[in-house]
Write a protein that holds these residues in place. Structure first.
Motif, short mmCIF file in Angstrom:
data_model
loop_
_atom_site.label_atom_id
_atom_site.label_comp_id
_atom_site.label_asym_id
_atom_site.label_seq_id
_atom_site.Cartn_x
_atom_site.Cartn_y
_atom_site.Cartn_z
N MET A 1 0.83 -1.21 0.00
CA MET A 1 0.00 0.00 0.00
C MET A 1 0.86 1.26 0.00
O MET A 1 0.61 2.21 -0.77
CB MET A 1 -0.92 -0.01 1.23
N VAL A 2 1.87 1.30 0.86
CA VAL A 2 2.76 2.47 0.92
C VAL A 2 3.51 2.64 -0.40
O VAL A 2 3.70 3.76 -0.89
CB VAL A 2 3.75 2.32 2.10
N ASP A 3 3.93 1.53 -1.00
CA ASP A 3 4.61 1.58 -2.29
C ASP A 3 3.70 2.16 -3.36
O ASP A 3 4.12 2.96 -4.19
CB ASP A 3 5.06 0.16 -2.68
N ASN A 4 2.42 1.79 -3.35
CA ASN A 4 1.45 2.34 -4.30
C ASN A 4 1.37 3.86 -4.18
O ASN A 4 1.41 4.60 -5.17
CB ASN A 4 0.07 1.74 -4.07
N VAL A 5 1.24 4.33 -2.94
CA VAL A 5 1.07 5.76 -2.69
C VAL A 5 2.33 6.54 -3.05
O VAL A 5 2.25 7.69 -3.52
CB VAL A 5 0.69 5.99 -1.21
N ALA A 6 3.50 5.93 -2.90
CA ALA A 6 4.76 6.63 -3.15
C ALA A 6 5.06 6.83 -4.63
O ALA A 6 5.95 7.61 -4.98
CB ALA A 6 5.91 5.87 -2.49
N GLN A 7 4.34 6.13 -5.51
CA GLN A 7 4.71 6.15 -6.93
C GLN A 7 4.60 7.53 -7.57
O GLN A 7 5.43 7.90 -8.39
CB GLN A 7 3.85 5.13 -7.70
N ALA A 8 3.58 8.30 -7.22
CA ALA A 8 3.43 9.63 -7.83
C ALA A 8 4.62 10.52 -7.48
O ALA A 8 5.17 11.21 -8.35
CB ALA A 8 2.12 10.27 -7.37
N ALA A 9 5.01 10.52 -6.21
CA ALA A 9 6.15 11.34 -5.79
C ALA A 9 7.45 10.82 -6.40
O ALA A 9 8.30 11.60 -6.87
CB ALA A 9 6.25 11.34 -4.26
N PHE A 10 7.61 9.49 -6.43
CA PHE A 10 8.82 8.91 -6.99
C PHE A 10 8.95 9.22 -8.48
O PHE A 10 10.04 9.53 -8.98
CB PHE A 10 8.82 7.40 -6.74
N GLU A 11 7.85 9.16 -9.19
CA GLU A 11 7.86 9.47 -10.61
C GLU A 11 8.20 10.94 -10.84
O GLU A 11 8.93 11.28 -11.79
CB GLU A 11 6.50 9.14 -11.23
N ALA A 12 7.71 11.83 -9.99
CA ALA A 12 7.99 13.26 -10.12
C ALA A 12 9.48 13.54 -9.92
O ALA A 12 10.08 14.35 -10.65
CB ALA A 12 7.17 14.05 -9.11
N ILE A 13 10.11 12.86 -8.96
CA ILE A 13 11.54 13.06 -8.70
C ILE A 13 12.36 12.52 -9.87
O ILE A 13 13.34 13.14 -10.30
CB ILE A 13 11.95 12.37 -7.39
N ARG A 14 11.96 11.38 -10.40
CA ARG A 14 12.68 10.81 -11.55
C ARG A 14 12.55 11.73 -12.77
O ARG A 14 13.52 11.93 -13.50
CB ARG A 14 12.15 9.41 -11.89
N TYR A 15 11.35 12.28 -12.97
CA TYR A 15 11.16 13.20 -14.10
C TYR A 15 12.01 14.45 -13.93
O TYR A 15 12.57 14.98 -14.91
CB TYR A 15 9.69 13.58 -14.23
N GLN A 16 12.12 14.93 -12.71
CA GLN A 16 12.96 16.11 -12.45
C GLN A 16 14.40 15.84 -12.85
O GLN A 16 15.07 16.71 -13.42
CB GLN A 16 12.87 16.48 -10.96
N TYR A 17 14.89 14.65 -12.58
CA TYR A 17 16.27 14.31 -12.92
C TYR A 17 16.44 14.21 -14.44
O TYR A 17 17.37 14.78 -15.02
CB TYR A 17 16.64 12.97 -12.27
N VAL A 18 15.54 13.49 -15.10
CA VAL A 18 15.67 13.22 -16.53
C VAL A 18 15.49 14.49 -17.36
O VAL A 18 16.17 14.68 -18.38
CB VAL A 18 14.65 12.14 -16.97
N SER A 19 14.58 15.37 -16.95
CA SER A 19 14.26 16.55 -17.75
C SER A 19 15.18 17.73 -17.51
O SER A 19 15.00 18.79 -18.11
CB SER A 19 12.81 16.98 -17.46
N ASN A 20 16.16 17.58 -16.65
CA ASN A 20 17.03 18.70 -16.31
C ASN A 20 18.51 18.29 -16.45
O ASN A 20 19.22 18.15 -15.46
CB ASN A 20 16.75 19.18 -14.88
N PRO A 21 18.98 18.06 -17.68
CA PRO A 21 20.35 17.55 -17.86
C PRO A 21 21.43 18.54 -17.49
O PRO A 21 22.58 18.15 -17.30
CB PRO A 21 20.40 17.22 -19.36
N ARG A 22 21.10 19.82 -17.38
CA ARG A 22 22.10 20.84 -17.08
C ARG A 22 22.05 21.30 -15.62
O ARG A 22 22.52 22.38 -15.29
CB ARG A 22 21.93 22.04 -18.01
#
Length: 571
Positions: A65-86
């Motif tokens: 259950m906790v893993d399910n809830v964490a996915q939105a935040a985890f995806e946002a952090i991953r997107y922040q890394y991938v979309s900001n190469p500089r």
């Protein structure tokens, strides 16, 4: 003593104690920003791991259950890394550690339940029904951690490969390796399985040494969500179908199938179905479909998407071909090599070699100069600067302009190529399938090669394997003939009605004498992919000789070039 007991009773219970506590705790952190929310989850999981003990089924339900809830935040952090190469180095380091650290904690948490999977109590408490999800999510997190190592051109730690092989093998033993289900029901529209997650990990590893950018690796990983279903793992090797294998007892990823790659620890798979899907996607993009329509992502633009797909097609096609070819023995050397890239530039260097002893006076030459061709390619006319430069050349000779070359260190050689070491910061253009001009020492002529392999050795050092296609190339000019045949002589230039000079539609190419895999000699041509037409005749001008040729079978395709066999019709 009373104060100590009171503090124990008042201490907040772990959200991983049972589903009821987990649900209430998730509601409280749901209003937090992604960075804080992920930090709270990571902290709760870390505390849970600090207290070893036999986990129970309620703890597993809470973890899911906790893993399910964490996915939105985890995806946002991953997107922040991938979309900001500089991003700043300290920010990149912090995000990298957050993502890799969270993935590792989730792997460790699920592993606690996997270790007790054989206990009888779990088979009666509903644990068996959750086991496919537990293993698939573990493989998913291993793949995420591996991807973040690829972003830094790092090798995946052997312990991760060991865990991945073990988890997939467990799913095979239990017989649910291919059972489909939603990995995260609230977020996933499609289905996955233990095999899909494992195959996605393996297939991304095959491309990990391709010197792709962070964004490109992330795109390929997203595409593999669907493509992984086109790959089937087999226990028995089929020589005509399989191209990669993996040893489930070794701490490493995919490898080329060798004669000794036999027995139970190995799993095999082929690329034909996957490559067909990539080729069909390329055709549809070139036909006008958008990447979003084809499920390639809404943030993916057609030009960059098409370039990456063509690179993937080239690399996996090359893998299919290399599956049947054994590498020749390599010998350690230490040499310096001059390197240039790009078909136009390679043609200029090769042509300078070709003309060392056959220079022609300007007033009697029968070829269009390379500077003129470059002007026509860039501007559509010959510039006054180029005409002036040609007139001022000593003796009226034709020469290629001085081109900046790069210096690579050659550390081994074989019958068909060599291995070089280079600085990544100075050679970020290097990719498998890149066409190269290489000269080993000032006394030798330019050879034509192609990059086959890449491996990151350090922060700024790359090893690349290069196959030599020809040690005796010839630079030529080609002109497409409108029709199936022609008796007209080669026309270099024509006078227009206004008295100006009009250059015909000539292109640059490389003629390579080549020995095929069957030992037969053949004539071949490397030209730009945009200049290729299989149903047309071409005039090929090689120094002072002209040929009419037809193009035959395609030997290989690069991102912007194509290598074809040719047949001389008349001379």
């Amino acid at each position: 003593m009373r104060e100590f007991i009171t503090s124990l009773l008042s201490r907040e219970k772990s959200p991983l104690s049972n589903p009821k506590i987990a649900m209430a705790w998730c509601r409280r952190i749901d209003v937090l920003d992604p960075q804080t929310q992920l930090g709270k989850v990571s902290e709760a999981v870390a505390k849970y791991l600090e207290h070893p003990g036999k986990p129970d089924f309620e703890s597993l339900q809470a973890l899911v259950m906790v893993d399910n809830v964490a996915q939105a935040a985890f995806e946002a952090i991953r997107y922040q890394y991938v979309s900001n190469p500089r991003m700043a180095k300290d920010m990149e380091q912090r995000l990298w550690q957050d993502i890799v650290g969270f993935s590792q904690r989730m792997i460790d948490s699920y592993q606690r339940f996997i270790e007790h999977e054989g206990d009888e109590i779990y088979r009666t408490a509903g644990f068996t029904e959750h086991m496919p999800l537990v293993l698939a999510r573990s493989l998913h997190y291993i793949a995420l951690e591996a991807k973040w190592h690829y972003f830094r051109f790092e090798k995946v730690p052997g312990k991760l490969w060991t865990l991945a092989h073990r988890f997939y093998r467990l799913s095979e033993i239990e017989g649910f390796d291919s059972n489909p289900f939603a990995l995260y029901p609230a977020r996933d529209k499609g289905v996955s399985s233990c095999a899909d997650e494992y195959i996605q990990l393996l297939m991304l590893a095959t491309l990990s040494a391709n010197n792709l950018s962070v964004r490109q690796i992330d795109w390929v990983d997203q595409w593999l969500d669907n493509w992984s279903k086109l790959v089937q793992l087999n226990r028995r090797n089929q020589d005509d179908r399989d191209h990669f294998c993996v040893n489930l007892q070794e701490p490493q990823g995919p490898q080329k199938i060798q004669p000794e790659s036999t027995g139970e620890p190995f799993r095999y798979w082929g690329l034909f179905d996957l490559l067909h899907e990539v080729q069909e996607t390329i055709k549809r993009l070139e036909g006008g479909a958008s990447p979003a329509e084809l499920g390639l992502g809404s943030d993916c633009r057609t030009p960059s998407c098409l370039e990456l797909l063509k690179h993937i097609e080239m690399f996996w096609t090359m893998s299919i071909r290399n599956a049947q070819i054994q590498r020749s023995e390599r010998f350690d050397v230490r040499k310096a090599a001059e390197v240039v890239h790009g078909l136009d530039v390679i043609c200029q260097q090769v042509r300078a070699d070709n003309e060392k002893h056959t220079r022609q006076p300007t007033e009697t030459r029968t070829q269009v100069d390379y500077d003129e061709l470059m002007d026509m390619r860039l501007y559509g006319f010959v510039s006054a600067r180029t005409r002036s430069k040609l007139q001022q050349m000593p003796g009226g000779t034709i020469g290629a302009p001085r081109i900046e070359t790069q210096s690579w260190l050659i550390e081994n050689e074989s019958k068909g190529g060599f291995g070089a070491v280079l600085r990544y910061s100075e050679n970020d253009w290097v990719r498998p399938g890149r066409l190269l001009g290489v000269r080993l020492g000032d006394a030798q002529n330019w050879q034509v090669g192609v990059v086959r392999r890449l491996a990151r050795r350090g922060n700024d050092e790359i090893y690349t394997g290069i196959q030599v296609l020809s040690a005796t190339p010839v630079a030529v000019s080609i002109q497409q003939i409108n029709g199936k045949s022609s008796n007209e002589p080669m026309i270099v230039s024509e006078l227009t009605e206004l008295g100006g000079i009009e250059l015909p539609s000539q292109k640059l190419a490389l003629y390579l004498p080549y020995r095929g895999q069957d030992g037969s000699n053949m004539n071949t041509l490397i030209l730009y992919g945009a200049d290729y037409a299989s149903d047309r005749l071409y005039r090929v001008q090689a120094r002072d000789r002209s040929f009419t040729v037809s193009l035959g079978s395609i030997l290989e395709k690069g991102v912007d070039w194509i290598w074809v066999a040719l047949q001389v019709i008349k001379q």
